[in-house]
Design a protein around this motif. Structure first.
Motif: not given
Length: 128
Positions: A47, A53-55, A57, A73, A75, A78, A106, A108
């Motif tokens: 990111e 706060n991107t997850d 799947t 998932t 994230n 990290e 994703n 989001q």
């Protein structure tokens, strides 16, 4: 990965847009040989802002099937440079396959995704 399918909704009305990347069915080695899928490794851009706060799947499909098996998932917050995610196959999911396809999803808002590469590990299964 030789073939990938990309689908996305392209109406920008401020709502989240679903990103879905699915590979074609990958057949490695002898097509009739059963293999055991071990893990998927993905290199992604992390990111750019901590608030995103991107997850992502991660799913997989075996033997040209239409059932998605979840791998969990990832994230993207990290790491600061390049995110390498090692995603093991859950022990309660099918691991034997002749072909496999992978999917990243994703949904989001404000969650850019840059995929650099991905690869998977497998072991041939001994046949009686």
């Amino acid at each position: 990965i030789a073939h990938a399918e990309f689908t996305a909704t392209t109406i920008d009305d401020g709502a989240a847009i679903t990103f879905r990347l699915k590979t074609g069915d990958l057949i490695i080695g002898e097509p009739r040989e059963v293999k055991e899928l071990k893990r998927l490794v993905i290199d992604l851009e992390p990111e750019t802002e901590a608030s995103q706060n991107t997850d992502v799947t991660v799913n997989y499909y075996v033997d040209r099937g239409t059932t998605a098996f979840g791998m969990g998932t990832v994230n993207l917050a990290e790491d600061l440079t390049l995110l390498t995610a090692e995603v093991p196959v859950p022990t309660d999911q099918p691991t034997e396959m002749r072909s496999v396809a992978f999917e990243l999803v994703n949904s989001q808002a404000n969650a850019p995704l840059t995929l650099y590469r991905m690869w998977f590990e497998y072991e041939p299964r001994l046949q009686p």
